[in-house]
Write a protein that holds these residues in place. Structure first.
Motif, short mmCIF file in Angstrom:
data_model
loop_
_atom_site.label_atom_id
_atom_site.label_comp_id
_atom_site.label_asym_id
_atom_site.label_seq_id
_atom_site.Cartn_x
_atom_site.Cartn_y
_atom_site.Cartn_z
N SER A 67 12.21 12.49 -10.47
CA SER A 67 12.99 11.37 -11.06
C SER A 67 12.08 10.32 -11.61
O SER A 67 12.31 9.83 -12.64
N TYR A 68 10.96 10.02 -10.79
CA TYR A 68 10.21 8.89 -11.54
C TYR A 68 9.53 9.30 -12.74
O TYR A 68 9.34 8.64 -13.73
N SER A 69 9.05 10.58 -12.86
CA SER A 69 8.19 11.03 -13.86
C SER A 69 9.36 10.91 -15.23
O SER A 69 8.72 10.64 -16.26
N ARG A 70 10.47 11.43 -14.91
CA ARG A 70 11.48 11.24 -15.95
C ARG A 70 11.63 9.84 -16.16
O ARG A 70 11.86 9.71 -17.65
N LYS A 71 11.87 8.84 -15.57
CA LYS A 71 12.30 7.55 -15.81
C LYS A 71 10.88 7.20 -16.66
O LYS A 71 11.10 6.28 -17.87
N LYS A 72 9.71 7.45 -16.25
CA LYS A 72 8.44 7.06 -16.96
C LYS A 72 8.65 7.55 -18.33
O LYS A 72 8.40 6.63 -19.16
N ASP A 73 8.85 8.83 -18.77
CA ASP A 73 8.87 9.38 -19.93
C ASP A 73 9.99 8.70 -20.81
O ASP A 73 9.83 8.72 -21.97
N LEU B 48 2.40 4.04 -12.43
CA LEU B 48 1.87 3.55 -11.32
C LEU B 48 2.55 4.24 -9.87
O LEU B 48 1.79 4.79 -9.04
N GLU B 49 3.82 3.89 -9.84
CA GLU B 49 4.57 4.58 -8.56
C GLU B 49 4.54 6.01 -8.63
O GLU B 49 4.37 6.86 -7.60
N VAL B 50 4.37 6.97 -9.79
CA VAL B 50 4.29 8.43 -9.80
C VAL B 50 2.90 8.83 -9.19
O VAL B 50 2.72 9.33 -8.35
N ARG C 157 1.12 6.86 -7.21
CA ARG C 157 1.03 6.53 -5.70
C ARG C 157 1.96 7.60 -4.78
O ARG C 157 1.36 7.93 -3.71
N LEU C 158 2.86 8.04 -5.36
CA LEU C 158 3.80 8.94 -4.96
C LEU C 158 3.10 10.36 -4.71
O LEU C 158 2.99 10.93 -3.64
N LYS C 159 2.17 10.77 -5.73
CA LYS C 159 1.35 11.94 -5.51
C LYS C 159 0.42 11.72 -4.57
O LYS C 159 0.14 12.68 -3.71
N ILE C 160 -0.18 10.62 -4.38
CA ILE C 160 -1.30 10.27 -3.25
C ILE C 160 -0.58 10.82 -1.81
O ILE C 160 -1.00 11.33 -1.05
N ILE C 161 0.80 10.00 -1.70
CA ILE C 161 1.36 10.03 -0.26
C ILE C 161 1.75 11.61 -0.21
O ILE C 161 1.65 12.07 0.87
N GLU C 162 2.33 12.33 -1.17
CA GLU C 162 2.83 13.86 -1.10
C GLU C 162 1.68 14.54 -0.75
O GLU C 162 1.72 15.76 -0.19
N SER C 163 0.42 14.45 -1.19
CA SER C 163 -0.83 15.20 -0.97
C SER C 163 -1.48 15.34 0.19
O SER C 163 -1.45 14.54 1.12
N PHE D 137 0.87 -1.22 0.22
CA PHE D 137 -0.25 0.19 -0.08
C PHE D 137 0.68 1.22 0.00
O PHE D 137 0.15 2.38 -0.08
N ILE D 138 2.22 1.12 0.00
CA ILE D 138 3.21 2.39 0.12
C ILE D 138 3.92 2.39 -1.05
O ILE D 138 4.38 1.12 -1.62
N PRO D 139 4.25 3.32 -1.86
CA PRO D 139 5.02 3.34 -2.82
C PRO D 139 6.35 2.67 -2.74
O PRO D 139 7.15 2.79 -1.75
N SER D 140 6.79 1.81 -3.46
CA SER D 140 7.91 0.97 -3.31
C SER D 140 9.09 1.73 -2.96
O SER D 140 9.94 1.31 -1.92
N LEU D 141 9.52 2.78 -3.54
CA LEU D 141 10.48 3.53 -2.98
C LEU D 141 10.48 4.15 -1.61
O LEU D 141 11.55 4.25 -1.23
#
Length: 173
Positions: A144-150, A163-165, A167-173, A84-88
């Motif tokens: 960093s993950y957005s660049r990797k995705k692109d 998916l990680e981006v 999940r990270l957006k959810i955690i940061e908001s 339930f937590i982003p892997s990073l």
């Protein structure tokens, strides 16, 4: 004097890696005014600097509570357990340290976390010690993950990064 548990995702010592150098500078400044215990994680690249790290701590009379290796097996295990937590954000986690902390009943005024990779672990520790949580997040993981995705050419990896981006957006908001 305040007691601080300093949790770092990377070895905070003078290595060729920017993250380690940044953490070491912050640790040096903090150790001048506070009693510091350190919990650090290291990856394969930093493994060769463990002796240097111990010398760094000894010079400043900083106590090492744990120095844990992070490898692909531990990353995968943590990603499965903490799905339930982003892997990073769960890659730097130690059940062994968490369990021994429960029995030691030490007191800290602050749990300070360097780098977002250990943020979730630091949050758990701050609750365990009933201490304030201090975060220093010099890296911007979503970028960093957005660049990797692109930049990723393989479809499956691009989906995983997307998916990680999310999940990270959810955690940061």
């Amino acid at each position: 004097m305040k007691k601080i548990l300093f949790v770092s995702s990377f070895l905070p010592c003078d290595t060729p890696y920017a993250g380690s150098r940044t953490a070491s500078k912050i640790l040096i400044r903090m150790s001048q005014n506070f009693q510091i215990d350190v919990l650090a994680f290291h990856n394969e690249f930093e493994k060769t600097h463990n002796k240097q790290f111990q010398n760094f701590l000894d010079l400043r009379e900083i106590k090492l509570l744990g120095n844990y290796a992070v490898n692909n097996i531990s990353r995968a295990f943590n990603a499965i357990i903490f799905f339930f937590i982003p892997s990073l954000l769960c890659s730097r986690f130690s059940f062994r340290f968490l369990l021994t902390s429960l029995f030691k009943r030490k007191h800290y005024d602050v749990v300070h976390v360097e780098f977002s990779q250990a943020m979730w672990f630091g949050l758990l520790l701050s609750k365990l010690y009933k201490a304030k949580l201090s975060l220093s997040l010099p890296d911007v993981i979503i970028q960093s993950y957005s660049r990797k995705k692109d930049e990723e050419s393989k479809f499956i990896k691009r989906v995983i990064y997307r998916l990680e981006v999310f999940r990270l957006k959810i955690i940061e908001s």
